[in-house]
Motif scaffolding. Structure first.
Motif, PDB file in Angstrom:
ATOM      1  N   ASP A   2       0.746  -1.297  -0.055  1.00  0.00           N
ATOM      2  CA  ASP A   2      -0.072  -0.126   0.142  1.00  0.00           C
ATOM      3  C   ASP A   2       0.708   1.367  -0.059  1.00  0.00           C
ATOM      4  OD1 ASP A   2      -2.634  -1.015  -0.323  1.00  0.00           O
ATOM      5  OD2 ASP A   2      -2.599  -1.645   2.111  1.00  0.00           O
TER       6      ASP A   2
ATOM      7  N   GLY B 116       0.614   4.106  -2.806  1.00  0.00           N
ATOM      8  CA  GLY B 116       0.184   5.255  -2.474  1.00  0.00           C
ATOM      9  C   GLY B 116       1.006   6.376  -2.794  1.00  0.00           C
TER      10      GLY B 116
ATOM     11  N   ALA C 257      -4.659   7.591  -2.603  1.00  0.00           N
ATOM     12  CA  ALA C 257      -3.449   7.559  -1.841  1.00  0.00           C
ATOM     13  C   ALA C 257      -3.600   7.472  -0.435  1.00  0.00           C
ATOM     14  CB  ALA C 257      -2.599   8.553  -2.350  1.00  0.00           C
TER      15      ALA C 257
ATOM     16  N   ARG D  34      -4.606   4.179   0.834  1.00  0.00           N
ATOM     17  CA  ARG D  34      -3.408   3.272   0.794  1.00  0.00           C
ATOM     18  C   ARG D  34      -2.545   3.586   1.914  1.00  0.00           C
ATOM     19  NH1 ARG D  34      -3.584  -1.397  -2.553  1.00  0.00           N
ATOM     20  NH2 ARG D  34      -5.205  -0.793  -4.098  1.00  0.00           N
ATOM     21  N   PHE D  35      -2.356   4.894   2.133  1.00  0.00           N
ATOM     22  CA  PHE D  35      -1.548   5.221   3.420  1.00  0.00           C
ATOM     23  C   PHE D  35      -2.157   4.789   4.866  1.00  0.00           C
ATOM     24  CE2 PHE D  35       0.477   8.731   0.760  1.00  0.00           C
ATOM     25  CZ  PHE D  35       1.265   8.110   0.221  1.00  0.00           C
TER      26      PHE D  35
ATOM     27  N   THR E 147      -0.614  10.530   6.388  1.00  0.00           N
ATOM     28  CA  THR E 147      -1.739  10.826   5.513  1.00  0.00           C
ATOM     29  C   THR E 147      -1.799  12.429   5.278  1.00  0.00           C
ATOM     30  OG1 THR E 147      -3.555  10.903   6.907  1.00  0.00           O
ATOM     31  CG2 THR E 147      -3.059   8.764   6.103  1.00  0.00           C
TER      32      THR E 147
END
Length: 930
Positions: free
Chosen positions: A621, A625, A651, A654-655, A662
């Protein structure tokens, strides 16, 4: 047509083409107010028909009931003048269907009143010759809501056998309602069938399909349709999340999050939607549904180990009547108990009114539902096109996949490599062990890497790479990326001593030195080393590792500003057969080169392909990301804000999944949302950024930038009250950081809004402070000019004697900097100030001077506004004949401003009439829309 009628009809057109929401509601309110002011009850009737519908869609039950009652009374009194249906405005008989439901939604209204409304509805339908379907549906909904289930069952069956007519509920609503009833009466299979047919056929209306999708979530889960449930949740919440009237829909989505193990998401939704439980004071039924869902979610959060967390927003004063007095924000466990109690109280009130125990039983069922568990993790893939990883079945496929992941720089390669090492051949062990060590060092799992080194040495020796094994025993993990920032001297010494070593050994050393030089900032030297390392690997017959070092050469050349060389290198690589992992890295490198050359669209295409390749490989991820952020940045630079927002949102997800920060991605997301017309969503994203930055104790200056962007999001969402607060907070943060220019900018923006709100004292204070901070700074002359103009306007509104002094200072500043348009704009303000002081002749002359200035600056449209001001002043001074020429000039210059042109035409028509020039009045009015 009168001036009022023209303005109101224009508003009607705008209302009818504006989506439901705050903007549409404001337009409706304006139309009703203008109609009342005009005294034309027919226009008011049309406005109120729209208001009833608007209030229904916006969750303002009180306004809906009031507006409907006014319309019904006028229709009953004079059906000819106030017909039941007016095209585009609405239909009283159709709106009747909402009334019993609205009354039933609050225990304040007795059952007898609801029954009377239903009877009156039926009488109106019969008189109008309307079929019984609409009335039957209203009676069915009332019986079901009150818990009279036998009656509801009979009515539902009657409805199914009743022919549809023009006043039947739409297909979407009927299916949704019946599905909800079937779920409550134990017929979930039938409910699933109805909703599936509804979705397949695309049935929709005001709150559908989001309502039906929220109802079917639990049946889907219980039927094992987990993917369908997940999809339905994401779509339902996305469609419902911006309208407070959808509170019950959001509640069902929160319950879904609870039973699927998404407690953190459930808490976020509770925090976001807490204010909605006081949005509509008469929708107690939705309040009880939401409070039960909130309580269930908070219990789940506590059970997951976080009872002590505080619930953001729970300390709002508006919530005190719901939960009671409390100091500060509530803890999760405490608020859960308060929410259960509030829901129980409302349920008991309903049951007393209805003479059943339906609402209490609904709460009991909700508690039982909280014990259900289904594994449906939410990663919000609905906002982007997620490409599933291609299955790797055979060992050869798994080997290729693991190597490609490693070559992409993804830590997702680590575990597959460990598995493959258990039965690897000697040559495979050499390749896999190198990738494993590189991956472990990259994620700082150096203890594991150190422990594995003996196996690596043994693999090298078993495969005949004795010199390489000796080298790695001397340097250890340095060759795999550890401590390279300080390893340059040691590597240079090894390179000098390895002149007679095999090519592959020298290649590894020189390539590693190239990376060390990158840390040192010696990019040109790094490129030369990378080129030599690639040549030596090729000489040793290892084309795969040669390609890897050539990628390093691309990076070094780009860092050394050797852009053309870097582009040529990456083009050569992409023209060769390379793994998807290497291709992803090469495309990302080319995307950045495109970006540096301002070829943003081409760069965005490469970045999107990078994302696709990484997703196909099943990369981790964090890596995905980062690729989404690159794609978002390039789309944003290309002017595609909506596409950028989608990439940034992905993104963030994913983060979050990777446990990585984030804030940067969310900030970018908020910025892209603002530019792509999604300011309300931007507010949510930027609040998350600010929370993360505050928790991380990010410096005040950085937080000030975030808050400034948040203020812009509020402005875009027409939430100017919060914008005022945000700009004030930004100013405070800039002051804390010692950033005078930023503080002044924030104060000027705050002052602008304060002036628009009529808070002129506060506006003067804010803007005057800003001017004091930047006065005399050449680089801030633009901001000072803006501030002076705002200060003059606020002082003018207060009646300050020194308003002219401020205007004169602004004019002097504008003239000194040859800011011609600005000078014209300030001159227009001076004309208005003169007019306010009763100095009409001077005001007219000054307004005309402003008009000339605008024209000279190439903005005849703004000049038309100044001319209109001068014309109005002359009319007010009983010099209507003199005003005619100015009105005519206004019409000529306002060609691109239709609203201004129409206003001037209306006023000129009235002036002509006052002068007895009726033909000319008719002529100018003929240019107005009918």
């Amino acid at each position: 047509m009168t001036g009022f009628a023209t303005r109101i009809r224009s508003l009607f057109d705008e209302i009818d083409n504006t989506p439901w929401g705050p903007q549409e509601q404001a337009l409706v309110a304006q139309a009703v107010a203008l109609a009342q002011e005009s005294g034309d009850e027919r226009l008011e009737y049309e406005a109120r028909l729209r208001q009833t519908s608007s209030a229904n869609m916006g969750g303002d039950t009180d306004l809906m009931l009031t507006s409907f009652a006014w319309c019904l009374a006028h229709h009953d009194a004079d059906p000819q003048r106030f017909p039941a249906e007016i095209d585009r405005a609405g239909d009283v008989l159709w709106q009747y269907k909402w009334m019993a439901s609205a009354l039933g939604g609050s225990p304040e209204f007795p059952s007898e009143q609801i029954a009377a409304v239903l009877d009156d509805m039926e009488a109106h339908y019969r008189r109008a010759g309307v079929g019984p379907s609409g009335v039957l549906m209203a009676r069915f909904e009332d019986a079901w809501a009150a818990g009279r289930m036998d009656e509801a069952t009979d009515l539902q069956r009657t409805l199914e056998a009743t022919p549809r007519d023009d006043y039947s509920h739409c297909d979407a609503c009927v299916r949704s309602q019946f599905a909800g009833f079937f779920i409550e009466t134990g017929r979930e299979d039938e409910a699933i069938r109805l909703v599936d047919e509804m979705i397949e056929n695309g049935f929709s209306c005001g709150e559908e399909p989001e309502h039906a999708l929220s109802r079917i979530l639990l049946p889907y889960l219980r039927a094992g349709m987990l993917d369908e449930a997940r999809t339905a949740h994401l779509r339902s919440y996305r469609l419902a999340k911006d309208n407070p009237d959808n509170l019950a829909i959001v509640a069902k989505n929160i319950v879904f999050c609870v039973v699927t193990g998404n407690e953190a998401r459930a808490l976020a939704l509770v925090e976001r939607h807490l204010p909605w439980i006081v949005h509509d004071g008469l929708n107690a039924d939705a309040h009880a549904t939401a409070l039960g869902a909130f309580a269930l979610a908070l219990d789940a959060v506590a059970a997951a180990g976080h009872p002590e967390l505080t619930v953001r927003g729970s300390d709002a004063e508006a919530l005190v009547p719901v939960f009671g007095e409390h100091e500060g924000a509530w803890r999760v466990d405490d608020l859960a108990a308060a929410a259960w109690a509030a829901a129980g109280s409302i349920a008991a009130a309903f049951d007393r009114r209805n003479g059943t125990d339906a609402h209490t039983r609904n709460l009991e069922r909700l508690r039982d539902t909280g014990a259900e568990r289904y594994d449906v993790p939410i990663r919000s893939h609905d906002f982007s096109t997620a490409v599933p990883a291609t299955p790797a079945v055979t060992r050869e496929e798994r080997l290729d996949r693991a190597v490609a992941l490693a070559q992409a720089g993804s830590i997702a390669a680590i575990e597959p490599i460990r598995e493959l090492l258990t039965d690897a051949s000697p040559d495979e062990r050499v390749t896999l062990s190198a990738h494993l060590l590189g991956g472990l060092v990259a994620v700082e799992r150096t203890d594991e890497a150190e422990a594995f080194l003996p196996e690596r040495f043994a693999a090298l020796r078993a495969a005949g790479h004795v010199e390489q094994a000796d080298l790695e025993e001397r340097l250890g993990l340095v060759l795999f990326g550890k401590d390279l920032a300080t390893a340059g001297d040691a590597l240079r010494a090894e390179v000098a001593a390895a002149e007679s070593a095999p090519a592959e050994v020298r290649a590894d050393l020189i390539a590693t030195l190239a990376v060390a030089r990158m840390y040192e900032g010696a990019f040109a030297e790094a490129r030369e080393d990378a080129r030599e390392g690639a040549r030596l690997f090729a000489e040793a017959g290892d084309a795969t590792r040669s390609q890897g070092v050539r990628l390093l050469e691309v990076e070094a050349a780009a860092s050394a500003s050797q852009t053309d060389e870097a582009r040529a290198l990456v083009a050569d690589l992409l023209a060769e057969p390379i793994s998807d992992g290497r291709r992803a890295r090469a495309l990302a490198a080319r995307a950045r080169l495109h970006g540096a050359a301002e070829e943003f669209a081409e760069g965005a295409a490469d970045a999107d392909e990078t994302v696709r390749l990484l997703l196909t490989l099943g990369a981790d991820d964090l890596r995905v990301g980062e690729a989404f952020v690159l794609a978002g940045a390039l789309h944003e630079d290309a002017g595609s804000g909506a596409l950028a927002a989608g990439r940034y949102r992905s993104a963030v997800e994913r983060f979050e999944s990777a446990g990585a920060p984030t804030a940067d991605a969310r900030y970018r997301l908020g910025r892209a949302m603002i530019t792509s017309g999604m300011p309300q969503e931007a507010v949510d994203a930027l609040h998350e950024v600010l929370q993360e930055e505050t928790a991380a104790e990010v410096p005040a200056g950085s937080r000030a930038i975030t808050v400034g962007l948040l203020a812009r999001a509020y402005e875009g969402a027409d939430d100017y009250g919060n914008a005022v607060g945000a700009w004030g907070f930004a100013a405070d943060l800039h002051e804390e950081a010692g950033e005078v220019d930023g503080q002044a900018h924030a104060l000027v923006q705050q002052g602008r809004h304060l002036g628009n709100f009529g808070e002129f004292d506060d506006a003067v204070t804010a803007v005057d402070t800003a001017i004091g901070l930047i006065r005399g700074q050449e680089e801030q002359v633009g901001l000072q000019a803006e501030a002076l103009h705002l200060l003059a306007q606020a002082k003018m509104q207060r009646g300050d004697e020194d308003a002219f002094d401020v205007i004169d200072e602004a004019l002097a500043l504008g003239r000194a900097n040859e800011a011609h348009w600005y000078v014209a704009d300030v001159t227009d303000t001076r004309a208005r100030l003169l007019a306010a002081r009763g100095r009409t002749d001077e005001a007219v002359a000054t307004a005309l001077q402003a008009a000339d200035g605008f024209a000279a600056a190439g903005d005849a449209g703004s000049g038309a506004g100044s001319e209109l001001l001068a014309a109005r002043l002359l009319v007010g001074a009983e010099r209507s004949a003199d005003a005619v020429a100015l009105y005519r000039s206004t019409l000529d210059h306002a060609a691109e401003n239709e609203q201004l042109r129409q206003q001037a035409a209306l006023e000129l028509g009235d002036v002509y009439e006052s002068l007895g020039r009726h033909a000319e009045a008719a002529e100018v009015r003929s240019t107005l829309p009918a």
